[in-house]
Design an enzyme around this catalytic site. Structure first.
Site, PDB file in Angstrom:
ATOM      1  N   THR A   1       0.667  -1.264   0.000  1.00 29.69           N
ATOM      2  CA  THR A   1       0.000   0.000   0.000  1.00 29.69           C
ATOM      3  C   THR A   1       0.699   1.324   0.000  1.00 29.69           C
ATOM      4  O   THR A   1       1.550   1.624   0.811  1.00 29.69           O
ATOM      5  CB  THR A   1      -0.940   0.098   1.202  1.00 29.69           C
TER       6      THR A   1
ATOM      7  N   GLU B   1      12.127   2.069  -0.699  1.00 32.29           N
ATOM      8  CA  GLU B   1      12.869   1.110   0.121  1.00 32.29           C
ATOM      9  C   GLU B   1      14.328   1.048  -0.292  1.00 32.29           C
ATOM     10  O   GLU B   1      14.647   0.729  -1.428  1.00 32.29           O
ATOM     11  CB  GLU B   1      12.213  -0.265   0.030  1.00 32.29           C
TER      12      GLU B   1
ATOM     13  N   ASN C   1      13.822  -6.530   1.279  1.00 33.86           N
ATOM     14  CA  ASN C   1      12.817  -7.393   0.668  1.00 33.86           C
ATOM     15  C   ASN C   1      13.222  -8.852   0.588  1.00 33.86           C
ATOM     16  O   ASN C   1      12.384  -9.708   0.349  1.00 33.86           O
ATOM     17  CB  ASN C   1      12.463  -6.868  -0.723  1.00 33.86           C
TER      18      ASN C   1
END
Lengths: 402, 402
Positions: A188, A275, A397
């Site tokens: 999101t 990120e 990740n």
């Protein structure tokens, strides 16, 4: 006339906000937020195009069809995505529970969730959180509200502007969360804008789409579109300006400008907070056949792992940029293409300018780098914001475990 | 009937090959290769769709329009891309120089380049290399030829099969290079297939396209399509089989099967050798509306940095896989989607099966992992091959300096 101010969602008149720790996040950080307008607010919204959209998005699409809304209930820590009929019932219960406490209609409440995909909502915790957040919400609750919607964000994203419309001061404020189109196993990009400007609901809906296309839809971190992306705008009219009814209204542009300013600020902050990002990149495509092709080429460059890793390595590897534009599908005249990085021309009419590496070194070392490619196929242009691709992205990740 | 053999491009009758160090690579490794058929060979080829295609691709598109060809000249170390009219003249000179030495027609020679983008070809070195390679080429030059087309590849990719067609033994052989759709500042997937099968040129051209769509076009490493990608197939007919004239010929399928077997082997090797890859991933999409949508969904999953980093981290993060299929644009019924990794069902009808992490741990630790997602929207399926996304990818592409 437009002025940047330091304010939260409660900067416009008549908005209350709050945030609390309900207990959805293991970290114990705030995870339940509410936004409330004291009077019905014209509403507009856009949502993820992902076919696996989350339950709250299904509920909000219905709410967004109405003219007016009163509030938004948001939780972080659980995305309520891939949760089937039970998830849908839970999203509807969040909506009805808040509507009951606020004494407003069911379809005047938006609900949003962000967090782990595939887990069901712990509804006891959610109900308690909504109740607490509504109890504490107020004119001073903007920061707490913004805190409670964060997941892996490294900083809180907010922006606000005031402008003068027909002699009245109108304020637009916004917050956003998102660090990667999807954060690790979270989902999101969420963004909420409030304004006390008076605007026709049908027009606001069109304006929201236009704003989204020129702000959030021009940001890419990893190319992954989440199951929960939502942008919701509430305009309660308490500024008392003459209501803006359509695109030809004399105040349309001033109001649009303020909405867009907030949205572009927040969109850029999302790219800054990508990120693992070490650099913010602005990709300008000019000379395209039309806007769609300009955006296609800019997105191809901004998404290319080869381009992104080159900037991480501070390597002015222009071949990768030109190559990405070439495979994007956008029309380009190969032997007329020009490319600049940080204002220095590297490719002229498709040929290497042989700029010395020493000249480029300080530019590549910057934290914010802009590039421009001219496709020589027309007059249209587009700008996309992104970030570089670092070891840290792989770490965030790859090392995260479900 | 079809049998895998250990052979190079010279395994089919009548093909000679060779490779030498011309001096284009700083490393001093072999960088100039030739392939030659003793008799005219039916030819078929497909090339990059990148609009910034390299000069040799422009030349080869013309050659591929002809029915027959005699040879291929390839250099590594310089891509001859973004080199304008001078680059085109250089590519034509490579072609004419080789044609002169071989005493064949200009438009019977393919030329390929791979290496740095934007630099001009050092033609003195190239001419000398072509001359030397043609002097040393022979029936035993297959390995040297394969070596001379490599750039950042970590292993040499070759495959060969024999099959029996109309009582005659037909051999198909192939080599490929490529480790990443673009290697660091290099360009290119190059692949060459030779066969002594007899086939109508017009049919071969159709077969090459069909083979490419079912092999190389189903591989993705980083999503970047290079400026130089080329697949060239030469079929010289020396096996003496009854010439295959069209898709209804009784020997069509057997010949197609052998071509495809070589191409699929090589395509999978390219995914195995993806830059920084630690795992080979097979993405199977079933239950799609049609093949195009099946491929679209499989490619979205295979390209997703979030999916790729999850596999690198050995994290069975199924939410990212389902999410990528969801945003791909392919039709899917969200509450009927099924997903398995390594044969273990993780999502059933859109819902989490709550499989214990310990059950999945050994599967995620494998070096080759297969996944299957059922979109529940039809009967079509597609398979895409890719690799994971590691620190090493960032290192190779970020720490390399132009």
């Amino acid at each position: 006339m437009m002025k940047k101010i330091d304010g939260w969602l409660t900067a416009p008149k008549g908005f209350l906000a709050g945030g609390v720790t309900a207990g959805l996040k293991k970290s114990g950080k705030p995870d339940l937020a509410v936004v409330y307008s004291e009077v019905p607010a014209a509403c507009g919204a856009v949502f993820t195009q992902n076919k696996m959209c989350a339950a709250p998005v299904l509920v909000d699409r219905e709410v967004a069809q109405g003219d007016f809304a009163r509030g938004i209930v948001v939780n972080s820590g659980c995305a309520n995505a891939c949760t089937g009929l039970k998830g849908l019932a839970d999203a509807r219960e969040m909506q009805s529970f808040a509507a009951g406490l606020w004494q407003v209609k069911l379809n005047e409440i938006f609900v949003c969730s962000t967090g782990v995909i595939g887990a069901f909502m712990p509804m006891d915790i959610v109900r308690k959180g909504i109740k607490n957040a509504i109890e504490v919400m107020g004119r001073d609750g903007g920061l707490a509200c913004a805190e409670a919607i964060q997941t892996t964000d490294t900083f809180i994203k907010h922006s606000a502007y005031t402008t003068v419309i027909g002699g009245k001061e109108v304020t637009v404020a916004g917050i956003a969360k998102g660090a990667g189109m999807i954060a690790p196993n979270m989902a999101t990009m969420l963004t909420f804008l409030t304004t006390d400007g008076a605007v026709e609901p049908a027009l606001l809906k069109r304006m929201v789409k236009r704003v989204a296309d020129r702000s959030y839809n021009m940001v890419v971190v990893d190319g992954d579109t989440s199951t929960n992306d939502s942008m919701i705008v509430l305009a309660n009219g308490l500024a008392g300006n003459d209501r803006i009814t359509d695109e030809n209204h004399p105040d349309y542009e001033a109001f649009y400008e303020a909405l867009q300013a907030v949205a572009v600020d927040l969109a850029k902050m999302i790219a800054h907070d990508g990120e693992g990002a070490t650099k913010f990149l602005e990709v300008n495509v000019v000379g395209a056949k039309n806007f769609a092709e300009a955006k296609t080429a800019a997105m191809a460059i901004a998404k290319s792992p080869l381009v992104k890793t080159a900037f991480f390595g501070e390597d002015p590897n222009w071949g990768r940029i030109v190559c990405a534009a070439g495979y994007s599908g956008a029309e380009m005249i190969a032997d007329k293409v020009n490319l600049s990085i940080g204002g220095i021309r590297l490719v002229e009419k498709g040929l290497n300018c042989n700029v010395a590496l020493e000249t480029l070194k300080p530019i590549m070392a910057e934290k914010e780098i802009s590039m421009e490619i001219d496709l020589a196929a027309g007059e249209a242009k587009a700008t996309v914001w992104t970030c570089d691709f670092s070891y840290e992205y792989v770490k965030i990740n790859g090392e995260y475990h479900t």
